[in-house]
Design a protein around this motif. Structure first.
Motif, mmCIF file in Angstrom:
data_model
loop_
_atom_site.group_PDB
_atom_site.id
_atom_site.type_symbol
_atom_site.label_atom_id
_atom_site.label_comp_id
_atom_site.label_asym_id
_atom_site.label_seq_id
_atom_site.Cartn_x
_atom_site.Cartn_y
_atom_site.Cartn_z
ATOM 1 N N UNK A 80 36.829 53.672 40.348
ATOM 2 C CA UNK A 80 37.495 54.532 39.381
ATOM 3 C C UNK A 80 38.985 54.222 39.281
ATOM 4 N N UNK A 81 39.646 54.047 40.386
ATOM 5 C CA UNK A 81 41.075 53.733 40.371
ATOM 6 C C UNK A 81 41.355 52.255 40.592
ATOM 7 N N UNK A 82 40.467 51.559 41.266
ATOM 8 C CA UNK A 82 40.721 50.142 41.570
ATOM 9 C C UNK A 82 40.428 49.232 40.394
ATOM 10 N N UNK A 83 39.300 49.453 39.730
ATOM 11 C CA UNK A 83 38.884 48.628 38.582
ATOM 12 C C UNK A 83 38.352 49.536 37.484
ATOM 13 N N UNK A 84 39.232 50.279 36.817
ATOM 14 C CA UNK A 84 38.748 51.281 35.859
ATOM 15 C C UNK A 84 38.029 50.696 34.653
ATOM 16 N N UNK A 85 38.322 49.477 34.291
ATOM 17 C CA UNK A 85 37.652 48.876 33.142
ATOM 18 C C UNK A 85 36.224 48.462 33.419
ATOM 19 N N UNK A 86 35.861 48.366 34.667
ATOM 20 C CA UNK A 86 34.513 47.929 35.034
ATOM 21 C C UNK A 86 33.527 49.078 35.157
ATOM 22 N N UNK A 87 33.996 50.308 35.222
ATOM 23 C CA UNK A 87 33.097 51.445 35.426
ATOM 24 C C UNK A 87 32.130 51.627 34.250
ATOM 25 N N UNK A 88 32.553 51.472 32.989
ATOM 26 C CA UNK A 88 31.558 51.564 31.915
ATOM 27 C C UNK A 88 30.483 50.486 31.988
ATOM 28 N N UNK A 89 30.822 49.341 32.530
ATOM 29 C CA UNK A 89 29.816 48.286 32.691
ATOM 30 C C UNK A 89 28.747 48.689 33.704
ATOM 31 N N UNK A 90 29.131 49.508 34.683
ATOM 32 C CA UNK A 90 28.131 50.012 35.630
ATOM 33 C C UNK A 90 27.121 50.918 34.931
ATOM 34 N N UNK A 91 27.595 51.722 33.987
ATOM 35 C CA UNK A 91 26.676 52.580 33.242
ATOM 36 C C UNK A 91 25.707 51.743 32.411
ATOM 37 N N UNK A 92 26.217 50.703 31.794
ATOM 38 C CA UNK A 92 25.347 49.799 31.028
ATOM 39 C C UNK A 92 24.347 49.119 31.954
ATOM 40 N N UNK A 93 24.814 48.674 33.113
ATOM 41 C CA UNK A 93 23.920 48.065 34.094
ATOM 42 C C UNK A 93 22.845 49.046 34.554
ATOM 43 N N UNK A 94 23.219 50.306 34.733
ATOM 44 C CA UNK A 94 22.244 51.319 35.154
ATOM 45 C C UNK A 94 21.149 51.493 34.105
ATOM 46 N N UNK A 95 21.523 51.481 32.835
ATOM 47 C CA UNK A 95 20.518 51.619 31.767
ATOM 48 C C UNK A 95 19.624 50.389 31.719
ATOM 49 N N UNK A 96 20.201 49.214 31.860
ATOM 50 C CA UNK A 96 19.411 47.976 31.825
ATOM 51 C C UNK A 96 18.421 47.937 32.990
ATOM 52 N N UNK A 97 18.872 48.311 34.171
ATOM 53 C CA UNK A 97 17.982 48.319 35.342
ATOM 54 C C UNK A 97 16.866 49.358 35.154
ATOM 55 N N UNK A 98 17.218 50.511 34.586
ATOM 56 C CA UNK A 98 16.200 51.532 34.356
ATOM 57 C C UNK A 98 15.133 51.042 33.379
ATOM 58 N N UNK A 99 15.571 50.439 32.265
ATOM 59 C CA UNK A 99 14.591 49.906 31.317
ATOM 60 C C UNK A 99 13.738 48.815 31.956
#
Length: 104
Positions: A80-99
């Motif tokens: 959240x504070x170290x790499x804030x631009x990468x956190x939305x990519x984690x959400x996308x990754x979570x959706x891809x893994x779920x599918x």
């Protein structure tokens, strides 16, 4: 009487602040929308993972997917504070893994 006027100029946003001096102020990463959007996306995927754990049979979808989601949320909080631009990519990754897990 000022001893080091160059430090005062850096605090006021003078030339030293624009050059990236150590006294220049940095923008707070938590004030940017990207990490908040990412954590909201991870919270939304939590419902997908939770529903899948309840409805689908099998230990992979019932046990491993929620544990994977908890790990992704922990990583998102850490970034959240170290790499804030990468956190939305984690959400996308979570959706891809779920599918991928549901369709497999």
């Amino acid at each position: 009487m000022e001893r080091r006027p160059e430090l005062n100029r850096a605090r006021r946003g003078g030339p030293a602040a624009r050059r990236g001096s150590p006294t220049a102020r940095r923008a707070d990463p938590a004030s940017r929308p990207a990490p908040w959007v990412g954590l909201a996306g991870l919270a939304a995927t939590g419902f997908l993972y939770g529903y899948t754990a309840v409805v689908t049979p099998g230990w992979v979808t019932s046990l491993l997917l929620p544990l994977l989601w908890v790990g992704l949320v922990a990583l998102g909080v850490r970034w959240f504070l170290r790499r804030p631009g990468w956190v939305p990519l984690l959400a996308v990754l979570a959706v891809v893994v779920w599918f991928a897990a549901v369709l497999a």
